[in-house]
Design a protein around this motif. Structure first.
Motif, mmCIF file in Angstrom:
data_model
loop_
_atom_site.group_PDB
_atom_site.id
_atom_site.type_symbol
_atom_site.label_atom_id
_atom_site.label_comp_id
_atom_site.label_asym_id
_atom_site.label_seq_id
_atom_site.Cartn_x
_atom_site.Cartn_y
_atom_site.Cartn_z
ATOM 1 N N ALA A 544 -0.018 2.682 -12.895
ATOM 2 C CA ALA A 544 -1.037 1.716 -13.308
ATOM 3 C C ALA A 544 -0.330 0.554 -13.985
ATOM 4 N N VAL A 545 -0.842 -0.634 -13.733
ATOM 5 C CA VAL A 545 -0.297 -1.843 -14.347
ATOM 6 C C VAL A 545 -1.395 -2.885 -14.346
ATOM 7 N N ARG A 546 -1.365 -3.758 -15.336
ATOM 8 C CA ARG A 546 -2.407 -4.761 -15.522
ATOM 9 C C ARG A 546 -3.788 -4.121 -15.618
ATOM 10 N N ALA A 547 -3.830 -2.971 -16.316
ATOM 11 C CA ALA A 547 -5.082 -2.253 -16.580
ATOM 12 C C ALA A 547 -5.778 -1.846 -15.290
ATOM 13 N N ARG A 548 -4.998 -1.631 -14.236
ATOM 14 C CA ARG A 548 -5.586 -1.256 -12.954
ATOM 15 C C ARG A 548 -4.691 -0.233 -12.275
ATOM 16 N N ARG A 549 -5.292 0.810 -11.747
ATOM 17 C CA ARG A 549 -4.536 1.818 -11.015
ATOM 18 C C ARG A 549 -4.042 1.254 -9.684
ATOM 19 N N VAL A 550 -2.920 1.779 -9.228
ATOM 20 C CA VAL A 550 -2.422 1.400 -7.910
ATOM 21 C C VAL A 550 -3.272 2.105 -6.861
ATOM 22 N N SER A 551 -3.720 1.365 -5.879
ATOM 23 C CA SER A 551 -4.609 1.923 -4.863
ATOM 24 C C SER A 551 -3.906 3.001 -4.050
ATOM 25 N N SER A 552 -4.670 4.018 -3.625
ATOM 26 C CA SER A 552 -4.111 5.070 -2.781
ATOM 27 C C SER A 552 -3.733 4.539 -1.404
ATOM 28 N N SER A 553 -4.241 3.366 -1.023
ATOM 29 C CA SER A 553 -3.873 2.766 0.268
ATOM 30 C C SER A 553 -2.632 1.886 0.169
ATOM 31 N N TYR A 554 -2.042 1.766 -1.012
ATOM 32 C CA TYR A 554 -0.879 0.895 -1.197
ATOM 33 C C TYR A 554 0.308 1.390 -0.368
ATOM 34 N N ILE A 555 0.439 2.714 -0.229
ATOM 35 C CA ILE A 555 1.562 3.254 0.548
ATOM 36 C C ILE A 555 1.419 2.864 2.011
ATOM 37 N N ASN A 556 0.225 3.022 2.568
ATOM 38 C CA ASN A 556 0.012 2.681 3.981
ATOM 39 C C ASN A 556 0.139 1.182 4.230
ATOM 40 N N ASN A 557 -0.427 0.385 3.332
ATOM 41 C CA ASN A 557 -0.515 -1.055 3.576
ATOM 42 C C ASN A 557 0.746 -1.826 3.199
ATOM 43 N N THR A 558 1.526 -1.304 2.254
ATOM 44 C CA THR A 558 2.670 -2.075 1.754
ATOM 45 C C THR A 558 3.978 -1.311 1.838
ATOM 46 N N VAL A 559 4.026 -0.080 1.304
ATOM 47 C CA VAL A 559 5.298 0.640 1.197
ATOM 48 C C VAL A 559 5.866 0.973 2.575
ATOM 49 N N ILE A 560 5.055 1.551 3.450
ATOM 50 C CA ILE A 560 5.565 1.961 4.762
ATOM 51 C C ILE A 560 6.001 0.763 5.600
ATOM 52 N N PRO A 561 5.204 -0.315 5.721
ATOM 53 C CA PRO A 561 5.725 -1.491 6.455
ATOM 54 C C PRO A 561 7.006 -2.046 5.851
ATOM 55 N N MET A 562 7.117 -2.023 4.519
ATOM 56 C CA MET A 562 8.317 -2.525 3.869
ATOM 57 C C MET A 562 9.532 -1.678 4.249
ATOM 58 N N LEU A 563 9.403 -0.341 4.231
ATOM 59 C CA LEU A 563 10.510 0.539 4.591
ATOM 60 C C LEU A 563 10.866 0.401 6.062
ATOM 61 N N CYS A 564 9.858 0.261 6.917
ATOM 62 C CA CYS A 564 10.139 0.119 8.348
ATOM 63 C C CYS A 564 10.911 -1.168 8.625
ATOM 64 N N ARG A 565 10.564 -2.244 7.932
ATOM 65 C CA ARG A 565 11.309 -3.492 8.104
ATOM 66 C C ARG A 565 12.751 -3.324 7.669
ATOM 67 N N LYS A 566 12.960 -2.701 6.538
ATOM 68 C CA LYS A 566 14.330 -2.540 6.026
ATOM 69 C C LYS A 566 15.138 -1.585 6.911
ATOM 70 N N ALA A 567 14.504 -0.525 7.411
ATOM 71 C CA ALA A 567 15.213 0.458 8.227
ATOM 72 C C ALA A 567 15.347 0.025 9.675
ATOM 73 N N GLY A 568 14.610 -1.014 10.089
ATOM 74 C CA GLY A 568 14.688 -1.470 11.472
ATOM 75 C C GLY A 568 14.021 -0.538 12.457
ATOM 76 N N VAL A 569 12.945 0.111 12.043
ATOM 77 C CA VAL A 569 12.212 1.021 12.931
ATOM 78 C C VAL A 569 10.779 0.517 13.068
ATOM 79 N N PRO A 570 10.110 0.836 14.172
ATOM 80 C CA PRO A 570 8.712 0.398 14.343
ATOM 81 C C PRO A 570 7.781 1.166 13.405
ATOM 82 N N THR A 571 6.630 0.611 13.176
ATOM 83 C CA THR A 571 5.638 1.251 12.297
ATOM 84 C C THR A 571 4.814 2.296 13.030
#
Length: 776
Positions: A544-571
């Motif tokens: 949690a930050v800025r008095a707000r919990r991190v959304s449970s969809s943050y992994i799908n929408n941000t973390v996984i695309p970010m890792l796929c870009r860095k690893a050079g693999v498709p989503t």
């Protein structure tokens, strides 16, 4: 004649903000008098602007006294630097208002918001088009102050890019406004908001807009109704709405108003589902059911689909009380033949799959929803029991046969690349907006490693609590930063909150994950407690930050695309998109297929399942493990053995073997040779009786055969039956039992061992190891 501008009115600090309708202290007649209009004309622009050599004793000043006094009172009460430039601007503002009043023959305190907006302009260019040519840019802000204090004008959202902070400071006082903004910054800075930084400009702008609307610069006076009105009337937009949300959170934390409303589901039209009577029943069930909100919503959307089918195919069954077994059978058949897009409310996001048959799991979900609905309605005695939902709406075997464990495991090579990307994550890899990084790097890194190493659901990751990581050594608690033992000797334990299938539990995780969570927890700003919707308690969420919990969809929408870009693999891969839940299956399958694997029950405890049956949906035996187990089982070598065969090439090439009288192949039994062509079919091949086909090695025939130099040696595969396999595997006792059973079985010559009267030689066949190369 009035006193000079610098000496008029009182400069009491409260007069700056306690009463915006300053004009009400004077004669409030709306229409401009003829003598006042004449006086304004006689004075002229030179006198009204108080330019050099103007006549302060002109009789016109006395005639327009009731107009001049409130204007000078406002100027005297403004918190503005007493410089010549500012005095010039204030004097010109007074002149503009007097001239405009004469033009429209009405006093300025009676102007409408539209008339004030016309004068001030929606931007600086429009102001110059509507105001006198001699009015400079510096006049407009002072006109806005007069509009606010004399005309109760608050339509500042119509004025474009306008310095609300400057205006608020002039009206309410610099120290008072800056002090209240500092109070807001302090609260927001503790929560990790960038709005808490002194160089931020959004917070002062929004806060001053609220002060002006509320006619008060005090946070204590900001009410929930005020925030609601700003949203309802669209007085702020874009990023300013996010800032408004943060300001209300801070004011609410100080105890002056209610917290802001939830912002989920904005702009989404509620789906409809057929006849109104059917929808009423669905809403009645929805408000009564005790399922979780998400599960309740899923059932509701499927029931609305049933309603659309009823409206099109079974209009007489719109009332659930009229449903019969025939209606149930019709719906089950319709689901079995249904395609993607049939009876849906909207097709956004499924255009590529329209017309394709529904998946078996989707069909099961549709039928499970209607079963749940009728079972609950009958249990609550809303409907009579005309049929059994469990039987009448049962899923057909043709559908259940397609259901079963099928973990969508990510391939090992792709997963290894994602692990590398997560372990080597850098600040530059994080997505960035115009305002910078949304979350701190330590937070994103901790969430990323939690997804890669914990095997938790995304909802469980979002609901982890502060202090969820514990360290211990030899069953004794240990501080996470302790240097008493090496990290490899310490055990890292993760406390998982109550979840979808069970209560809270503790599981071991890799120390790398524990170190990342400890790093974020160390720098995590203090946050207000959040409501855990599953348990109903207020807790300190780790992410949690800025008095707000991190959304449970943050992994799908941000973390996984970010890792796929860095690893050079498709989503996405052959099994579909890479989602947060697929990591759970991948980790479980790797633990189940490790060199020293976890058992199914150990994996069940690690995943937090109630039964091993649920674990089977996550743990999948890899082809490599299955191949190793198949090889170790020795299926081929268990059922087939090889024996050495000698082929007499002279007998073959001379044609003597073609007549069938001369043997040409000899099966080496170790103690002799058998010349029976169909040796693999002989029941006595484990211990040969003395028949015409047998030639002992000690005999002259056997010695003559060994003396031949044209023999070709080769191996032949001989299949074994169960008794022979037992004799080979279990030893002499099994061999004796086999011989006893064959005592009355004819040999290839026709006589049985009993008839021959000579006991068989109890010697095992010379067995060679099975090798794929020897089979060829």
């Amino acid at each position: 004649m009035t006193a000079p501008l610098s000496e008029s009115a009182s400069s009491d600090s409260e007069s700056r903000w306690c009463s915006p309708l300053v004009a009400h202290q004077f004669d409030t007649t709306i229409d401009l008098r003829d003598e006042e209009m004449g006086a304004i004309g006689e004075l002229g622009v030179h006198n009204l602007r108080r330019l050099q050599c103007h006549d302060p004793n002109a009789p016109g000043w006395h005639v327009i006294g009731r107009l001049l006094r409130p204007l000078e009172t406002v100027n005297a009460g403004l918190d503005s630097p007493p410089t010549a430039h500012r005095r010039r601007a204030m004097a010109d503002a007074v002149a503009v208002l007097l001239v405009r009043s004469a033009e429209i023959r009405r006093t300025f305190w009676a102007w409408t918001p539209e008339e004030w907006t016309h004068l001030l302009g929606r931007d600086q260019a429009e102001f110059h088009r509507n105001a006198p040519a001699w009015a400079g840019d510096e006049v407009r802000p002072y006109l806005a102050a007069h509009a606010y204090l004399l005309g109760s004008f608050t339509e500042f959202h119509r004025l474009g890019s306008f310095q609300r902070l400057t205006l608020s400071r002039r009206i309410f006082g610099r120290d008072r406004v800056d002090g209240e903004i500092t109070r807001l910054r302090k609260v927001l800075a503790e929560w990790g908001y960038r709005l808490g930084h002194s160089d931020d400009t959004l917070l002062p702008m929004v806060a001053c807009q609220l002060f002006l609307l509320n006619h008060s610069p005090h946070l204590e006076d900001l009410t929930t109704d005020l925030f609601d009105r700003v949203r309802r009337d669209g007085l702020l937009g874009g990023a300013r709405l996010n800032t408004l949300h943060a300001v209300q959170r801070a004011v609410g934390a100080l105890g002056f108003c209610a917290p802001p409303p939830a912002t989920t589901g904005r702009g989404t039209a509620q789906a409809a589902g057929g006849a109104q009577v059917w929808q009423q029943w669905i809403e009645r069930w929805y408000t009564t059911s005790t399922l979780t909100p998400r599960a309740r919503g899923n059932v509701r959307s499927r029931l609305l689909k049933v309603g659309r089918w009823i409206e099109a195919e079974q209009p007489d069954a719109a009332d659930p009380a009229s449903w019969t077994r025939q209606t149930c059978a019709a719906w089950v058949a319709a689901v079995d033949r249904m395609n993607v897009g049939d009876y849906v409310h909207r097709t956004t996001g499924i255009e590529a799959r329209l017309g394709k048959p529904l998946a078996a799991s989707t069909k099961e979900g549709q039928l499970a929803a209607i079963r749940r609905f009728f079972a609950d309605c009958q249990e609550w005695e809303w409907l009579s029991r005309r049929f059994d939902p469990g039987r009448a709406l049962a899923t057909p075997r043709s559908i259940t046969a397609l259901l079963g464990p099928n973990p969508r495991v990510i391939a090992d090579d792709i997963w290894a690349k994602l692990l590398w990307a997560g372990l080597n994550l850098e600040q530059a890899d994080l997505p960035e907006s115009q305002s910078g990084h949304f979350y701190p790097f330590e937070l994103v890194h901790a969430i990323t490693l939690t997804w890669l190493f914990s095997g938790l659901r995304s909802n469980e990751i979002a609901r982890l609590r502060v202090g969820c990581i514990r360290w211990q050594h030899d069953d004794k608690p240990l501080a996470g930063d302790s240097d008493q033992v090496l990290a490899r000797d310490a055990v890292c334990l993760l406390d998982v909150p109550a979840h979808k299938t069970g209560t809270a539990f503790t599981k071991p995780v890799d120390p790398i994950l524990g170190q990342a969570l400890d790093a974020w927890q160390t720098m995590r700003p203090s946050q207000p407690q959040c409501l855990d919707r599953r348990t109903g308690e207020r807790v300190d969420l780790l992410f949690a930050v800025r008095a707000r919990r991190v959304s449970s969809s943050y992994i799908n929408n941000t973390v996984i695309p970010m890792l796929c870009r860095k690893a050079g693999v498709p989503t996405a891969d052959v099994r579909g998109n890479i989602t947060s839940h697929r990591a759970r299956s991948t980790i479980a399958s790797q633990l189940y297929n490790a060199k020293e694997p976890m058992t199914l029950f150990e994996l069940q405890a690690w995943l937090g399942h109630r039964s091993p049956q649920s674990t089977q949906y996550y743990a999948k035996i890899s082809p490599t493990t299955l191949t190793r187990a198949y090889t170790d089982a020795g299926y081929f070598s268990r059922n087939v053995r090889t024996i050495e065969v000698l082929v007499d090439r002279d007998a073959v090439t001379s044609g003597a073997a073609a007549g069938g009288d001369t043997p040409w192949q000899y099966y080496d039994l170790g103690h002799g040779y058998c010349t029976y062509t169909f040796f693999e079919q002989c029941p006595h091949r484990m211990a040969c009786a003395r028949c015409d086909f047998y030639a002992p090695k000690a005999s002259g025939k056997g010695q003559l055969l060994e003396a031949k130099d044209n023999l070709q040696r080769m191996l032949a595969a001989i299949p074994l039956n169960d008794d022979e396999r037992a004799a080979v595997d279990d030893g002499q006792i099994a061999l004796d039992n086999l011989l006893n059973r064959l005592v009355d079985v004819p040999t290839p010559t026709g006589a049985t061992p009993r008839e021959l009267g000579v006991p068989a030689t109890a010697t095992l066949l010379p067995i060679f190891p099975v090798d794929e190369r020897t089979r060829e």
